[in-house]
Design a protein around this motif. Structure first.
Motif, PDB file in Angstrom:
ATOM      1  N   ARG A   1       0.846  -1.200   0.000  1.00 34.06           N
ATOM      2  CA  ARG A   1       0.000   0.000   0.000  1.00 34.06           C
ATOM      3  C   ARG A   1       0.877   1.245   0.000  1.00 34.06           C
ATOM      4  NH1 ARG A   1      -5.356  -0.457   1.599  1.00 34.06           N
ATOM      5  NH2 ARG A   1      -5.383   1.685   2.316  1.00 34.06           N
ATOM      6  N   TYR A   2       0.435   2.277  -0.702  1.00 34.40           N
ATOM      7  CA  TYR A   2       1.070   3.597  -0.633  1.00 34.40           C
ATOM      8  C   TYR A   2       0.030   4.550  -0.063  1.00 34.40           C
ATOM      9  CZ  TYR A   2       4.627   1.681  -3.732  1.00 34.40           C
ATOM     10  OH  TYR A   2       5.621   0.929  -4.267  1.00 34.40           O
ATOM     11  N   GLY A   3       0.116   4.839   1.214  1.00 35.87           N
ATOM     12  CA  GLY A   3      -0.903   5.676   1.851  1.00 35.87           C
ATOM     13  C   GLY A   3      -2.254   4.976   1.796  1.00 35.87           C
ATOM     14  N   ASN A   4      -3.224   5.639   1.167  1.00 38.43           N
ATOM     15  CA  ASN A   4      -4.565   5.057   1.070  1.00 38.43           C
ATOM     16  C   ASN A   4      -4.728   4.189  -0.178  1.00 38.43           C
ATOM     17  OD1 ASN A   4      -5.451   6.345   3.401  1.00 38.43           O
ATOM     18  ND2 ASN A   4      -5.908   8.227   2.268  1.00 38.43           N
ATOM     19  N   VAL A   5      -3.710   4.220  -1.036  1.00 43.77           N
ATOM     20  CA  VAL A   5      -3.829   3.490  -2.305  1.00 43.77           C
ATOM     21  C   VAL A   5      -3.228   2.092  -2.169  1.00 43.77           C
ATOM     22  CG1 VAL A   5      -3.220   3.516  -4.768  1.00 43.77           C
ATOM     23  CG2 VAL A   5      -3.662   5.663  -3.552  1.00 43.77           C
TER      24      VAL A   5
END
Lengths: 262, 565
Positions: A20-24
């Protein structure tokens, strides 16, 4: 013991890998096994997680969950050992423009610890095969995108890696060079070299890959041979393009085109 | 000429400055209200200054002094166009250098149906926006308000027009120089062939030497009033130089030579037009000119074994060091690192140009030696170490994908920094030794301390360089984030002081001896103290080195294992 044996049978084994990258969510709990000498194509729309998956196999991106094994080595435990066995072509690669093509390849040979004679032989063979002769002594800053791609492909292949990770490898190549690379990959596969390549050109994937993995929104939607994919999509005799559009739910493009034409 | 297109191009150029200045300052500069406040503020400040000058003039009771002030003011008015030309050239050249990368990033504009005339005019005007225009607004409002008190309104209006004209001329010249520079460097590259790399490197160094010689000579050698006086009197003699025609026009008006004033005013306008046409034509011809490629090698390829392998470096480490060496001799933005030793050597030379080492006081000569021996090499180590990782730019993916261990990476980068900085140190010490003629012992002490500083601070700056690396290449390679650059400089300064601190009492002793103070420090600070101080310096440098070695390796491990998305 059993797990270890299974790992050794595969060139690449991803188990429950997510990132995951932050919320993505770039990649969501992927399980993937690629056998030695196999060519696997990663297909998917932009942002579907193909490049992140490749980067996790190479050890450039650490997965949040799961494990990645490459040629029997846990990527987390021995990233350098894994990198030694891999040839990598990223998407739109930037290379040292102040070096000449020859200097960059010489640099690559040294980085991978190649013997001088072997290095010279391999560079000369590849430069000739990919039509870079006469320009190899020029600074890379003056190369076209296609020539730069050729240099990167040579740098990925010259040290005889056991696994090739190629992100859009044929982009920008002229037809002759593209054909050489395709034939070369098939020849290398017959010698046991594994290739995982991501591409948007479905014809290339259909023609070259033993198995195809379709990714969408970070998930692995389907994995198998062309026949297996046709069965899964319930589209016998269909082309990969139709199967891909159906599985990814992006099939009906007619209204979009009509709206654009107004 | 479509003026709407020109205005749009100018606004794009201004918006592109956010790529250079960062979003926060960029958004301030793009804010129309704030921009207006800035220009109106300059105008009001100028008016206040003009009013103060005018009031001062009105309040002067002595007619002779009043006459002198009046004459001084007219002289100043006459020199303003040429002064505007000089600062206009400086600012627009600086802006042009900063915008090279931006120009590349907004190249799609060249595909659109926009004429070269519109492109050129927009570029010329956009270059003036900011500092040059603000300064000009300030000067113009001062002139106009002050002239009301001096009774020189007509001359002031002419001065304002001439000032604007000069500024515009400066910007057009910058535009022409930019195009010619690309063309000439391309031609040189083509002719020079494989030696182009060295021609470019030497050209850059020679340019820097000449630039700084002129700069320091101006700063240290001439006063502002002397400059004004010589310009006011001198520009009429140089009537054949079109850039001075605006100033000559004003001079003619002051002297009542109306016919001459009209002729020079008309020829000035003609000159601007001719320059603009030349800029448009040059842009049309070479605006999208691509420099020929540099061919470094031809013929059979033979892998080199090299000296580095014999010195104990692995083929991987040696390859990284060789690659970095090529980067520093071939990449224009890295060539500027050579500016440092040049500046540090030139500055004291120009400032002390009136005397040689023989006539210098002994203590000044010793200070000069220590300054040249320690500073350039140390600063080189601090600078190179901090930018070496970031200089990989977007090619950093290659380092990430390669089987490079953190220790090998640190070793290669560290020794490259050390070799480079020590080479500079040796050259500077040799130069300083010849210039200031110190004793052999002073030379050896200087070299030893410089050696320690380079060894320790290379590792410190490498550590911060990895931690704060910035790999963005557009609009220009940044290499290190500003905050980390500041932290690096501050910590390196503190640690440098710590390393040389044991030597400070000895330096104080020498100072006291040189200025014949009646305090005898030789009983407290004996000769044997010197050797203890050197030993202590070495211990401090070693502790710093090993402490930061661990930190650097850790930073490198993080760098190599996290390539991001």
């Amino acid at each position: 013991m059993e797990l270890e044996a299974s790992v050794h049978l595969h060139a690449v084994k991803l188990m429950g890998v997510s990132k995951r990258y932050g919320n993505v969510t770039a990649v969501e709990y992927i399980d993937l096994e690629v056998g030695k000498g196999e060519i696997v194509g990663l297909l998917g729309p932009n942002g579907s997680g193909k490049s992140t998956t490749i980067k996790m196999i190479l050890g450039l991106v650490k997965p949040d969950t799961g494990s990645v094994n490459v040629l029997g080595i846990n990527v987390k435990e021995d990233p350098i050992g894994v990198k030694r066995k891999i040839g990598y072509v990223p998407e739109s690669p930037r290379i040292y423009e102040f070096l000449t093509g020859l200097e960059f390849l010489d640099f690559t040979g040294d980085v991978y610890g190649m013997a001088p004679d072997e290095k010279k032989k391999r560079i000369e063979e590849f430069v000739k095969a990919l039509d870079l002769e006469g320009r190899e002594g020029d600074m890379i800053s003056s190369y076209s995108e296609g020539m730069k791609q050729k240099v990167v492909i040579i740098s990925a292949l010259m040290h005889k890696p056991q696994l090739l990770l190629l992100d859009e490898p044929l982009s920008g190549l002229d037809p002759k060079s593209a054909r050489i690379v395709k034939d070369l990959l098939r020849e290398l596969a017959s010698q046991g070299v594994t290739t995982i390549m991501s591409t948007h050109v479905l014809e290339i994937a259909q023609a070259m890959c033993d198995r195809i993995a379709i990714m969408y929104n970070g998930r692995l939607l389907a994995l198998g041979t062309m026949q297996e994919l046709r069965e899964k999509a319930m589209m016998p005799e269909s082309r990969l393009e139709d199967i891909f559009l159906k599985l990814t739910g992006t099939g009906d493009v007619k209204p979009i085109v009509e709206a654009l034409m107004k | 000429m479509n003026w709407k297109t020109v205005l749009r191009l100018i606004s794009i150029d201004i918006k592109s400055s956010r790529l250079i200045r960062g979003t926060r300052l960029g958004s301030i500069l793009e804010n129309k209200v704030l921009t207006t406040v800035l220009y109106v503020g300059a105008c009001i400040c100028g008016a206040i200054v003009g009013w103060l000058i005018g009031n001062f003039y009105s309040g002067v009771p002595d007619p002779a002094l009043k006459e002198a002030i009046f004459k001084g003011a007219t002289s100043l008015f006459v020199t303003f166009p040429t002064l505007a030309l000089i600062y206009g050239l400086v600012f627009t050249q600086m802006s042009q250098i900063q915008r090279i990368g931006v120009k590349v990033s907004i190249q799609p504009l060249y595909w659109y149906p926009i004429t070269w005339g519109e492109h050129t005019l927009a570029s010329i005007i956009a270059n003036l926006i900011g500092a040059p225009l603000i300064i000009t607004v300030f000067i113009c409002s001062s002139i106009l308000v002050a002239s009301a008190f001096l009774g020189l309104i007509a001359l002031a209006v002419c001065t304002v027009l001439a000032l604007m004209g000069s500024l515009f001329t400066a910007s057009i010249t910058t535009e022409i120089v930019k195009v010619l520079q690309v063309r000439v460097s391309g031609a040189v590259t083509k002719v020079a062939g494989r030696t182009a790399v060295w021609v470019r490197l030497l050209g850059t160094i020679i340019f820097l030497i000449v630039f700084y010689l002129v700069y320091f000579t101006l700063v240290y050698g001439a006063s502002f009033t002397a400059l004004i006086e010589s310009m006011a009197g001198g520009q009429r003699i140089l009537w054949f130089i079109p850039y001075l025609w605006f100033g000559i026009t004003l001079s003619a008006i002051v002297n009542g030579l109306n016919f001459e004033a009209v002729i020079f005013a008309l020829t000035s306008i003609g000159f601007i037009y001719a320059l603009f046409v030349a800029a448009v034509r040059l842009n049309a011809k070479f605006g999208l000119y691509e420099a020929p490629s540099i061919t470094i090698s031809r013929g059979t390829y033979t892998p080199k074994t090299g000296l580095l392998g014999k010195l104990g470096f692995s083929s991987l480490e040696a390859a990284i060091m060789r690659k970095d060496f090529k980067a520093f001799t071939r990449r224009r933005e890295l060539m500027y690192i050579f500016i440092m030793p040049i500046v540090f050597i030139l500055m004291p030379i120009v400032s002390s140009i009136r005397g040689t080492a023989d006539t210098m006081p002994s203590i000044f000569s010793k200070f000069l030696f220590v300054y040249i021996a320690l500073l350039p090499g140390t600063l080189m180590a601090v600078s190179i170490g901090s930018i070496l990782t970031g200089s990989e730019g977007e090619s950093i993916w290659y380092v990430h994908a390669s089987p490079v261990s953190a220790k090998s990476y640190v070793k290669a980068k560290y020794f490259f920094t050390v070799f480079f900085s020590l080479a500079v140190t040796v050259i500077c010490i040799l130069f300083a030794a010849v210039w200031t003629a110190p004793s052999l012992r002073t030379v050896l002490i200087g070299f030893f301390e410089a050696f320690l500083l380079v060894l320790a601070l290379s590792m410190v700056s490498l550590s911060f360089g990895i931690k704060g690396a910035d790999f963005r290449e557009l609009p220009r390679p940044r290499m290190i984030r500003p905050l980390w650059s500041l932290i690096n400089m501050a910590i390196c300064l503190a640690l440098a002081l710590a390393i040389i601190s044991p030597m400070i009492p000895y330096a104080v002793k020498i100072l006291f001896e040189s200025i014949f103070l009646p305090i005898d420090l030789s009983t407290i600070i004996s000769e044997s103290y010197l050797y203890s101080a050197l030993f202590l310096s070495a211990i401090i440098a070693t502790i710093i080195f090993f402490t930061f070695y661990r930190i650097t390796v850790k930073n490198a491990e993080t760098l190599l294992s996290s390539a991001g998305g």
